[in-house]
Design an enzyme around this catalytic site. Structure first.
Site, PDB file in Angstrom:
ATOM      1  N   GLY A  10       0.829  -1.188   0.000  1.00  0.00           N
ATOM      2  CA  GLY A  10       0.000   0.000   0.000  1.00  0.00           C
ATOM      3  C   GLY A  10       0.864   1.239   0.000  1.00  0.00           C
ATOM      4  O   GLY A  10       2.020   1.210  -0.415  1.00  0.00           O
ATOM      5  N   CYS A  11       0.315   2.313   0.468  1.00  0.00           N
ATOM      6  CA  CYS A  11       1.020   3.589   0.497  1.00  0.00           C
ATOM      7  C   CYS A  11       2.341   3.456   1.252  1.00  0.00           C
ATOM      8  O   CYS A  11       2.380   2.987   2.381  1.00  0.00           O
ATOM      9  CB  CYS A  11       0.143   4.635   1.170  1.00  0.00           C
ATOM     10  SG  CYS A  11       0.938   6.232   1.350  1.00  0.00           S
ATOM     11  N   PHE A  12       3.414   3.886   0.616  1.00  0.00           N
ATOM     12  CA  PHE A  12       4.717   3.743   1.272  1.00  0.00           C
ATOM     13  C   PHE A  12       4.855   4.632   2.491  1.00  0.00           C
ATOM     14  O   PHE A  12       5.697   4.389   3.333  1.00  0.00           O
ATOM     15  CB  PHE A  12       5.882   3.921   0.307  1.00  0.00           C
ATOM     16  CG  PHE A  12       5.822   5.087  -0.649  1.00  0.00           C
ATOM     17  CD1 PHE A  12       5.347   6.334  -0.288  1.00  0.00           C
ATOM     18  CD2 PHE A  12       6.268   4.918  -1.946  1.00  0.00           C
ATOM     19  CE1 PHE A  12       5.317   7.389  -1.181  1.00  0.00           C
ATOM     20  CE2 PHE A  12       6.248   5.963  -2.849  1.00  0.00           C
ATOM     21  CZ  PHE A  12       5.768   7.210  -2.470  1.00  0.00           C
ATOM     22  N   ASP A  89      -6.107   2.697  -0.031  1.00  0.00           N
ATOM     23  CA  ASP A  89      -5.306   2.869  -1.245  1.00  0.00           C
ATOM     24  C   ASP A  89      -5.651   1.767  -2.237  1.00  0.00           C
ATOM     25  O   ASP A  89      -5.377   0.589  -1.990  1.00  0.00           O
ATOM     26  CB  ASP A  89      -3.813   2.821  -0.908  1.00  0.00           C
ATOM     27  CG  ASP A  89      -3.424   3.893   0.088  1.00  0.00           C
ATOM     28  OD1 ASP A  89      -3.838   5.043  -0.120  1.00  0.00           O
ATOM     29  OD2 ASP A  89      -2.731   3.575   1.066  1.00  0.00           O
TER      30      ASP A  89
END
Length: 173
Positions: A10-12, A89
């Site tokens: 997902g979102c880093f 996300d």
């Protein structure tokens, strides 16, 4: 001694802190991997036109923290049953992937995934992919160490993930 682990979940922004605070970690870098465009920008990756996945590259000392331990931390940051993104996300650039550097890492990741499948912890199938590492491109500077730079926005972005993790992992930690 340094090795590299690359994980997508997902979102880093939400993937840095859990690794960054472990002993034996030299660095955790937000970036993009697995695509076909060299040196992509965030805007390009976000457009779903480059084939890249947001990921973190972790430089670590295997004499202090093992790759096995990093994989276990990874599982506890993701929803391994969601192939179409992570939490809020959505899309292929947020898919969960363990990118291995060598055969040893591939074997560790595969064994860990099998153990998670066999545990019965999740009712849905474990869909996290295990793929060979590709070129890794660091993200723009404003994405690096985001949880330190903008703690309020990080907490907002992390809230849904945190609730899922508490429900699915806390009971055995």
């Amino acid at each position: 001694m340094k090795e590299t682990a690359i994980f997508a979940g997902g979102c880093f922004w939400c993937m840095i802190q859990p690794f960054d605070q472990q002993p034996g970690i030299y660095s955790v870098t937000s970036g993009y991997t697995g695509g076909h465009v060299p040196n992509p920008t965030y805007e390009q990756v976000k457009s779903h036109s480059t084939g890249h996945t947001e990921a973190v590259a972790i430089e670590f000392d295997p004499t202090i923290i093992s790759y096995e331990q990093l994989v276990e931390i990874y599982w506890q940051q993701t929803d391994p049953t969601d192939a179409l993104g992570q939490f809020e996300d959505r899309g292929d650039n947020y898919r969960p992937v363990i990118f291995y550097q060598n055969e040893q890492q591939r074997m560790v990741a595969a064994a860990s995934k099998k153990a998670l499948e066999d545990s019965g912890r999740f009712k849905e199938p474990i869909v996290t992919q295990i793929e060979p590492a590709a070129d890794f491109y660091p993200a723009e500077e404003y994405h690096q160490d985001f949880y330190k730079k903008d703690p309020e926005r990080y907490e907002d972005a992390h809230q849904i993930r945190e609730e899922f993790l508490k429900e699915n992992w806390e009971r055995t930690l």
